[in-house]
Scaffold this active site. Sequence first.
Site, PDB file in Angstrom:
ATOM      1  N   SER A  34      48.781  15.549  11.760  1.00 26.55           N
ATOM      2  CA  SER A  34      47.847  15.446  10.421  1.00 26.55           C
ATOM      3  C   SER A  34      47.437  14.020  10.581  1.00 26.55           C
ATOM      4  O   SER A  34      47.913  13.078  10.963  1.00 26.55           O
ATOM      5  CB  SER A  34      48.669  15.593   9.261  1.00 26.55           C
ATOM      6  OG  SER A  34      49.605  14.378   9.140  1.00 26.55           O
ATOM      7  N   ASP A  35      46.251  13.707   9.692  1.00 30.54           N
ATOM      8  CA  ASP A  35      45.858  12.337   9.517  1.00 30.54           C
ATOM      9  C   ASP A  35      46.980  11.661   8.628  1.00 30.54           C
ATOM     10  O   ASP A  35      47.798  12.416   8.239  1.00 30.54           O
ATOM     11  CB  ASP A  35      44.552  11.941   9.019  1.00 30.54           C
ATOM     12  CG  ASP A  35      44.113  10.600   9.401  1.00 30.54           C
ATOM     13  OD1 ASP A  35      44.952   9.837   9.608  1.00 30.54           O
ATOM     14  OD2 ASP A  35      42.762  10.510   9.299  1.00 30.54           O
ATOM     15  N   TYR A  36      47.014  10.323   8.371  1.00 34.78           N
ATOM     16  CA  TYR A  36      47.944   9.643   7.622  1.00 34.78           C
ATOM     17  C   TYR A  36      48.239  10.046   6.119  1.00 34.78           C
ATOM     18  O   TYR A  36      47.318  10.078   5.458  1.00 34.78           O
ATOM     19  CB  TYR A  36      47.362   7.996   7.748  1.00 34.78           C
ATOM     20  CG  TYR A  36      48.450   7.089   7.548  1.00 34.78           C
ATOM     21  CD1 TYR A  36      48.829   6.260   8.588  1.00 34.78           C
ATOM     22  CD2 TYR A  36      49.003   6.907   6.259  1.00 34.78           C
ATOM     23  CE1 TYR A  36      49.666   5.329   8.552  1.00 34.78           C
ATOM     24  CE2 TYR A  36      49.855   5.650   6.269  1.00 34.78           C
ATOM     25  CZ  TYR A  36      50.096   5.070   7.395  1.00 34.78           C
ATOM     26  OH  TYR A  36      51.147   4.001   7.284  1.00 34.78           O
ATOM     27  N   THR A  37      49.206  10.705   5.940  1.00 34.28           N
ATOM     28  CA  THR A  37      49.641  11.244   4.744  1.00 34.28           C
ATOM     29  C   THR A  37      48.526  12.388   4.300  1.00 34.28           C
ATOM     30  O   THR A  37      48.660  12.864   2.962  1.00 34.28           O
ATOM     31  CB  THR A  37      49.697  10.276   3.478  1.00 34.28           C
ATOM     32  OG1 THR A  37      48.561   9.777   3.255  1.00 34.28           O
ATOM     33  CG2 THR A  37      50.898   9.318   3.661  1.00 34.28           C
ATOM     34  N   SER A  38      47.830  13.048   5.012  1.00 38.23           N
ATOM     35  CA  SER A  38      46.806  14.112   4.788  1.00 38.23           C
ATOM     36  C   SER A  38      47.551  15.451   4.352  1.00 38.23           C
ATOM     37  O   SER A  38      46.953  16.190   3.657  1.00 38.23           O
ATOM     38  CB  SER A  38      45.781  14.297   5.785  1.00 38.23           C
ATOM     39  OG  SER A  38      46.383  14.995   6.884  1.00 38.23           O
TER      40      SER A  38
END
Length: 740
Positions: free
Chosen positions: A288-292
Site C-alpha cells: 500500500s502507499d503510506y497509510t493508504s
Amino acid sequence: MHPKNFIRCLFILLVIVVTLTGPIPPTQSQRANNIEQRINLLLRKMTLAEKLGQLQQLDGEANGNARPEHLEMVRKGLLGSTLNVRGAARTNQLQRIAVNESRLKIPMIFGFDVIHGYRTVFPIPLGEAASWDPVGVERAAAIAAREARAAGVHWTFAPMVDIARDPRWGRIAEGSGEDPYLGAVMARARVRGFQGNDYSASDRVVATAKHWVAYGAAEAGRDYNTTDISERTLREIYFPPFKAAVDAGVGTFMSAFNDLNGVPASANPYTLTTVLRGEWKFDGFVVSDYTSVEELINHGVAANGKDAAREAINAGVDMEMVSRLYNKHGADLLTQRQVSLNTIDEAVRRILRIKFRLGLFDKPYADETRESAAIFSSANVAAARELGARSIVLLKNDKQLLPLAKNLKSIAVIGALADSQKDMIGSWTGDGRSEDAVTLLQGIKAKSPQTRINYVKGCDIECPDAVGLEEAIAAARESDVAIIVVGESAEMSGEASSRNSLDVPGRQLDLVKAIQASGKPVVVVLMNGRPLSISWVADNVPAILETWFAGSQAGNAIADVLFGDVNPGGKLPVTFPRSVGQVPIYYNHMNTGRPPDEKNKYTSKYLDVSWTPQFPFGYGLSYTQFKITNLQLSAQKIRPQGSVKVSVEVENVGKRAGDEVVQLYIRDQTASVTRPVKELKGFQRVTLQPGEKRRVEFTLGPKELGLYNRTMNFIVEPGEFKIMAGSNSEDLIETKLEVY
Ligand code: BGC
C-alpha cells in the site's frame, strides 16, 4: 555394447561432465518450483501472527536508523519489512535479529525511495525522461541500485510511472510526463536498470511500479485528489507504463492514495486483481502507499480500521505500509470469515516469493566492507554529469547566443537558484546530500576560470520584493552577458507540492525583465520540477535552457551545455502551456467536432489565449540544425495483423556534431471511436557529425496501430492512417498507410 554397459558409460560420462563443469544450474522453472516449495514449507510452520507480521511494513527514522520499538517485533517475527532504514551496518543489525533470533528466521526486506539516485543524484525523473535516452536512464537506475544495495537496501519504491497531464500536480516531477509511449519506454528502462536480469545480484534491487493507478490524474492537480477516468483512458493512457513495467519483470506494485471511479485504488479489486493479476499475470506483491489502507476510512468506504483492512486485503493489497490494521484486525477478520486464510496465505506467499527472488534467505546481509567504495564513486558522479547534460532542453537560442565563448571577459550570474546546493538535486533525493551538489555558479567558474564572474543573488526564490534588483542590474551592466537562473525551489514540486499557478514564483520575472531592459544579452536558465508558463520570457529573452533539477552534478552539466562542451539534445516530455488556464493541455488530444480555427469563433478555443502550447511535446533545439526528410514505408497497404517498416532520413545540416531525437507519430484517420490527433509510436536519439545523414527505422504493427473499439476489444481497424515523423510533435512530415 550391452545396453547395461551403455547406461553405465553414460552415467560415468555424466559424472565426469558434472565434475568438470560443476553442477548443472537449475532452470528458471525449477528455481520457481523450488521457491514455491520452500514457501509452502514456511506457510505450514507459520502462526497467524507471524503471517500478519510478514504483511506489515513500518517506517524507520528519517536518518536511516531503525526504531528501537521495532526490534522486539522483528525478534517475534511480527515485522517483515521497514522503509527508510538504510546503511549496511544498520540494516545488518536489524537483519541479524530477524535471521538469528526470530523463530522462523525469515529475513526482512528493506525498502527505500531511491527515485533518481541513492547518494549520487541524477536529474529528477521528468528531466531523465527529457533525455529521451532509455540507455542512459537504465544506467542511472543501475547505478542507483548498486549504491542502494551496497547500503543494505533491497527494494526501491520506484519507478513512478504515473502519467501526468496537469503540471499543477507537484509529482509530475517524479514521472516521465504526459505520454504513455515515452512513459512505457522509461518504465522499462528503469525497471531493467534497478533489477537487471536477476535482482538477487549484490548490485541490484527489486523495483516498484507506482502509484497504481491514475494517481497522476488528481482533479485540479491537487495532490491526493479524486480521479474519475473512463476505462478507455485508463487502458490507453494510464495503464501502458505499468504494463511495460510488468513485462519488464517488475517485482512489486504500490497501490495509490486516490480514489478511482468511486473506489479507492488501495481497495480496488478491479485494478489490483482483475487487471493486475488476472489479465497481466503479475505474480509479485502489492504494497500500500503510506497509510493508504487506513485512509480508506477518510475516503468513506470503510467505517473503521477493521473494515479498511478487510477491503484492502480482499482487493489485493498484500503489504500494509505504516498503518497497522492488518495486524490489529487480521485475527478477527479471519474468525468472522470476512477474510479467508487463503487470502492471507496468498499475500504472504507473494511477499516471501520476492524475498526468495532477492536471495535474502541465502544471503541476508549487506557486505559492510563494500559500502563506501560503491557509493558516490567518481564513475557514478561522472555518469550523473553526463545524464544531467543529456536531460537539458534548449528552448530558444536567437542569433546563436549560445554556446558562450569560454574566454568572455565577464559574466553576470544572477538568481538565488544559481548557487543553491539543495535546490540542484530536486525532491526525493534518497540519501543524496546537498553538500555533494555542484551549483551552477561553481560549474561556470570551473568552466571559465579566466572570466570575471559577477554573481548577484538578486532576491530569494519567492522574491517577495525588489530587494537586490538594483545590484543585479548593475552586475549585468558590467558584464558581457547575463545568465539569470530562475524557477522553483526543490520543495515546490514533489509530493504535496501542487501549485495553482505555473508562473515563475515571486518577483523573479521582474528580475528577468529588469535585466533584459539593461540591453545586455540574456540567457535564462530554468530550474523547475514542472512545466512553467513563461510566455514573457519566451517572447523576449533570446536564449532559454530548461534544466529541471539536474542532480549532484547539475552545475557542471549545465555549464557543459552553456559553453558548448555538450550540444543539448533533450526534448520536452510534457507540453509547456502558455498559461495555467489551458491545463490540461497535451499533444495527444482528440480532434473534437469543431477543431480550433482562427477564423471561426464557434470552434474549440479560448477568447483570451491561443489554444496552442508555448512549447509542444517533444520540442527541443540544438546548437546545430537537422533536416528530417524522405519518409518511406516498406508497404503502402497492410492487413490488420500485418506490420510495416517506416524509415526517415535525418541529416545534420549545421556546423557542429549534435543529437536529434527523431520522433514517429501516427493518426488513425477514421475509426469506430474517436482517436487522438497524434500518438507517439517510436523515437530514436541519434548523434550526427556535421554533414552526416542517417536513415532511422521503426516498425508499426498491431500493437502500435490498434485501438480499443466500442466493446473494449483491442483490434486494428481497417482504414487510413497518417504516419508522421519529425523533431517534435508539431514539426512533422507525413505520409499515408492503408490498412485493408
Ligand atoms: C509516497 C510514495 C512513497 C512512500 C514511502 C508516500 O508518501 O506517496 O511515493 O514511496 O511515501 O516513502
